[in-house]
Design a protein around this motif. Structure first.
Motif, PDB file in Angstrom:
ATOM      1  N   GLU A   1      40.422  29.718  28.698  1.00  0.00           N
ATOM      2  CA  GLU A   1      41.566  29.879  27.893  1.00  0.00           C
ATOM      3  C   GLU A   1      42.824  29.494  28.924  1.00  0.00           C
ATOM      4  O   GLU A   1      43.874  29.148  28.379  1.00  0.00           O
ATOM      5  N   GLU A   2      42.802  29.759  30.275  1.00  0.00           N
ATOM      6  CA  GLU A   2      43.972  29.749  30.864  1.00  0.00           C
ATOM      7  C   GLU A   2      44.068  28.258  31.027  1.00  0.00           C
ATOM      8  O   GLU A   2      45.237  27.630  31.357  1.00  0.00           O
ATOM      9  N   ASN A   3      43.114  27.414  31.554  1.00  0.00           N
ATOM     10  CA  ASN A   3      43.176  25.898  31.718  1.00  0.00           C
ATOM     11  C   ASN A   3      43.694  25.251  30.268  1.00  0.00           C
ATOM     12  O   ASN A   3      44.444  24.484  30.240  1.00  0.00           O
ATOM     13  N   ASP A   4      42.978  25.768  29.120  1.00  0.00           N
ATOM     14  CA  ASP A   4      43.530  25.190  27.898  1.00  0.00           C
ATOM     15  C   ASP A   4      45.005  25.443  27.712  1.00  0.00           C
ATOM     16  O   ASP A   4      45.844  24.616  27.235  1.00  0.00           O
ATOM     17  N   ARG A   5      45.648  26.634  27.866  1.00  0.00           N
ATOM     18  CA  ARG A   5      47.104  26.940  27.907  1.00  0.00           C
ATOM     19  C   ARG A   5      47.910  26.101  29.064  1.00  0.00           C
ATOM     20  O   ARG A   5      48.936  25.483  28.629  1.00  0.00           O
ATOM     21  N   MET A   6      47.417  25.786  30.071  1.00  0.00           N
ATOM     22  CA  MET A   6      48.026  24.976  31.082  1.00  0.00           C
ATOM     23  C   MET A   6      48.217  23.573  30.628  1.00  0.00           C
ATOM     24  O   MET A   6      49.366  22.986  30.616  1.00  0.00           O
ATOM     25  N   ILE A   7      47.049  23.160  29.992  1.00  0.00           N
ATOM     26  CA  ILE A   7      47.088  21.686  29.509  1.00  0.00           C
ATOM     27  C   ILE A   7      47.951  21.451  28.227  1.00  0.00           C
ATOM     28  O   ILE A   7      48.728  20.724  28.177  1.00  0.00           O
ATOM     29  N   ARG A   8      48.010  22.363  27.479  1.00  0.00           N
ATOM     30  CA  ARG A   8      48.924  22.515  26.419  1.00  0.00           C
ATOM     31  C   ARG A   8      50.628  22.634  27.053  1.00  0.00           C
ATOM     32  O   ARG A   8      51.293  21.978  26.512  1.00  0.00           O
ATOM     33  N   GLU A   9      50.601  23.122  27.960  1.00  0.00           N
ATOM     34  CA  GLU A   9      52.015  23.351  28.381  1.00  0.00           C
ATOM     35  C   GLU A   9      52.294  22.099  29.544  1.00  0.00           C
ATOM     36  O   GLU A   9      53.171  21.831  29.910  1.00  0.00           O
ATOM     37  N   GLY A  10      51.445  21.155  29.468  1.00  0.00           N
ATOM     38  CA  GLY A  10      51.708  19.950  30.504  1.00  0.00           C
ATOM     39  C   GLY A  10      51.528  20.091  32.011  1.00  0.00           C
ATOM     40  O   GLY A  10      51.891  19.404  32.687  1.00  0.00           O
ATOM     41  N   LEU A  11      50.904  21.300  32.288  1.00  0.00           N
ATOM     42  CA  LEU A  11      50.438  21.551  33.747  1.00  0.00           C
ATOM     43  C   LEU A  11      49.113  21.031  34.090  1.00  0.00           C
ATOM     44  O   LEU A  11      48.324  20.881  33.125  1.00  0.00           O
ATOM     45  N   LYS A  12      48.827  20.994  35.288  1.00  0.00           N
ATOM     46  CA  LYS A  12      47.653  20.622  35.732  1.00  0.00           C
ATOM     47  C   LYS A  12      46.667  21.715  35.648  1.00  0.00           C
ATOM     48  O   LYS A  12      46.952  22.846  36.090  1.00  0.00           O
ATOM     49  N   PRO A  13      45.405  21.822  35.044  1.00  0.00           N
ATOM     50  CA  PRO A  13      44.585  22.782  34.924  1.00  0.00           C
ATOM     51  C   PRO A  13      43.947  23.124  36.404  1.00  0.00           C
ATOM     52  O   PRO A  13      44.083  22.400  37.430  1.00  0.00           O
ATOM     53  N   LEU A  14      43.406  24.507  36.458  1.00  0.00           N
ATOM     54  CA  LEU A  14      43.088  25.086  37.522  1.00  0.00           C
ATOM     55  C   LEU A  14      41.743  24.438  37.934  1.00  0.00           C
ATOM     56  O   LEU A  14      41.056  23.743  37.165  1.00  0.00           O
ATOM     57  N   PRO A  15      41.494  24.167  39.272  1.00  0.00           N
ATOM     58  CA  PRO A  15      40.391  23.447  39.827  1.00  0.00           C
ATOM     59  C   PRO A  15      38.986  24.097  39.543  1.00  0.00           C
ATOM     60  O   PRO A  15      38.999  25.186  38.983  1.00  0.00           O
ATOM     61  N   GLU A  16      37.733  23.352  39.374  1.00  0.00           N
ATOM     62  CA  GLU A  16      36.628  23.922  39.009  1.00  0.00           C
ATOM     63  C   GLU A  16      36.223  24.808  40.208  1.00  0.00           C
ATOM     64  O   GLU A  16      36.555  24.296  41.395  1.00  0.00           O
ATOM     65  N   GLU A  17      35.773  25.907  39.816  1.00  0.00           N
ATOM     66  CA  GLU A  17      35.057  26.695  40.859  1.00  0.00           C
ATOM     67  C   GLU A  17      33.831  27.075  40.613  1.00  0.00           C
ATOM     68  O   GLU A  17      33.184  26.769  39.520  1.00  0.00           O
ATOM     69  N   ASP A  18      32.901  27.302  41.686  1.00  0.00           N
ATOM     70  CA  ASP A  18      31.632  27.733  41.706  1.00  0.00           C
ATOM     71  C   ASP A  18      31.612  29.219  41.369  1.00  0.00           C
ATOM     72  O   ASP A  18      31.666  30.046  41.874  1.00  0.00           O
ATOM     73  N   VAL A  19      31.238  29.395  40.038  1.00  0.00           N
ATOM     74  CA  VAL A  19      31.208  30.888  39.514  1.00  0.00           C
ATOM     75  C   VAL A  19      30.235  31.596  40.205  1.00  0.00           C
ATOM     76  O   VAL A  19      30.408  32.942  40.537  1.00  0.00           O
ATOM     77  N   ASN A  20      29.030  31.027  40.693  1.00  0.00           N
ATOM     78  CA  ASN A  20      28.272  31.686  41.209  1.00  0.00           C
ATOM     79  C   ASN A  20      28.256  32.434  42.532  1.00  0.00           C
ATOM     80  O   ASN A  20      27.725  33.158  43.140  1.00  0.00           O
ATOM     81  N   GLU A  21      29.361  31.687  43.374  1.00  0.00           N
ATOM     82  CA  GLU A  21      30.028  32.151  44.530  1.00  0.00           C
ATOM     83  C   GLU A  21      30.864  33.075  44.249  1.00  0.00           C
ATOM     84  O   GLU A  21      30.921  34.217  45.103  1.00  0.00           O
ATOM     85  N   LEU A  22      31.543  33.194  43.155  1.00  0.00           N
ATOM     86  CA  LEU A  22      32.390  34.426  42.789  1.00  0.00           C
ATOM     87  C   LEU A  22      31.579  35.672  42.558  1.00  0.00           C
ATOM     88  O   LEU A  22      32.075  36.810  42.827  1.00  0.00           O
ATOM     89  N   PHE A  23      30.598  35.639  41.738  1.00  0.00           N
ATOM     90  CA  PHE A  23      29.767  36.586  41.292  1.00  0.00           C
ATOM     91  C   PHE A  23      28.436  36.644  41.815  1.00  0.00           C
ATOM     92  O   PHE A  23      27.548  35.780  41.303  1.00  0.00           O
ATOM     93  N   LYS A  24      28.271  37.442  42.932  1.00  0.00           N
ATOM     94  CA  LYS A  24      26.925  37.345  43.546  1.00  0.00           C
ATOM     95  C   LYS A  24      25.851  38.270  42.771  1.00  0.00           C
ATOM     96  O   LYS A  24      26.131  39.023  42.171  1.00  0.00           O
ATOM     97  N   ASP A  25      24.447  37.705  42.839  1.00  0.00           N
ATOM     98  CA  ASP A  25      23.538  38.464  42.605  1.00  0.00           C
ATOM     99  C   ASP A  25      23.346  39.821  43.176  1.00  0.00           C
ATOM    100  O   ASP A  25      23.509  39.858  44.240  1.00  0.00           O
ATOM    101  N   PRO A  26      23.056  40.840  42.541  1.00  0.00           N
ATOM    102  CA  PRO A  26      22.712  42.133  43.033  1.00  0.00           C
ATOM    103  C   PRO A  26      21.455  42.028  43.754  1.00  0.00           C
ATOM    104  O   PRO A  26      20.634  41.390  43.451  1.00  0.00           O
ATOM    105  N   ALA A  27      21.353  42.879  44.739  1.00  0.00           N
ATOM    106  CA  ALA A  27      20.243  42.662  45.742  1.00  0.00           C
ATOM    107  C   ALA A  27      18.920  43.204  44.991  1.00  0.00           C
ATOM    108  O   ALA A  27      18.920  44.170  44.025  1.00  0.00           O
ATOM    109  N   PRO A  28      17.759  42.626  44.834  1.00  0.00           N
ATOM    110  CA  PRO A  28      16.836  42.490  44.017  1.00  0.00           C
ATOM    111  C   PRO A  28      16.195  43.823  44.472  1.00  0.00           C
ATOM    112  O   PRO A  28      16.057  44.423  45.696  1.00  0.00           O
ATOM    113  N   VAL A  29      15.215  44.428  43.669  1.00  0.00           N
ATOM    114  CA  VAL A  29      14.595  45.824  43.686  1.00  0.00           C
ATOM    115  C   VAL A  29      13.067  45.383  44.507  1.00  0.00           C
ATOM    116  O   VAL A  29      12.401  44.456  43.686  1.00  0.00           O
ATOM    117  N   GLY A  30      12.706  45.969  45.621  1.00  0.00           N
ATOM    118  CA  GLY A  30      11.433  45.744  46.076  1.00  0.00           C
ATOM    119  C   GLY A  30      10.495  46.503  45.042  1.00  0.00           C
ATOM    120  O   GLY A  30      10.498  47.287  44.695  1.00  0.00           O
TER     121      GLY A  30
END
Length: 142
Positions: A76-105
């Protein structure tokens, strides 16, 4: 005198039967009690493991929900920025931002389950032998 000796003889036989019935009673309850305590301890371990697994599943669900919300907000933020003629935010690796919880043994759960099975088998054998002895004693008494 002969009547009293007959009674004594019968009493002696009855005493002998009572002595053998003590052999046929269920084995000591301390073994059964200890086995039941160990069984309940194993069940408690399994319950604790299930609580950990449930907490892990909730963490995974929360991570997925947060990740989907982040992706949607970012889009939604990138869509808004494109509509306003701004450069969209760069792609990010979402998996780096959201780490998996430690698995249960799950090895501990498996070991606990095997211990519970073993305790159940031992209790079953213990009770079977005691019941067999009681039936045998009953047949002698009849």
């Amino acid at each position: 005198s002969s009547g009293s000796s007959g009674i004594n003889a019968e009493y002696g036989e009855l005493g002998h039967v009572q002595d053998t019935t003590s052999y046929f009673t269920l084995p000591t309850s301390s073994y059964l009690e200890k086995s039941m305590q160990l069984l309940l301890g194993g069940l408690d371990e399994i319950n604790q493991d299930l609580l950990k697994i449930n907490k892990y599943q909730k963490s995974v669900y929360k991570k997925q929900t947060d990740m989907m919300k982040y992706i949607q907000d970012r889009k939604e933020e990138n869509d808004r920025m494109i509509r306003e003629g701004l450069k969209p935010l760069p792609e990010e690796d979402v998996n780096e931002l959201f780490k998996d919880p430690a698995p249960v043994g799950r090895l501990e759960s498996l070991l606990s389950a095997n211990r519970i099975t073993s305790h159940c088998d031992m209790i079953e054998e213990h009770v079977k032998s005691g019941i067999g002895k009681l039936y045998l004693a009953d047949s002698f008494m009849s």
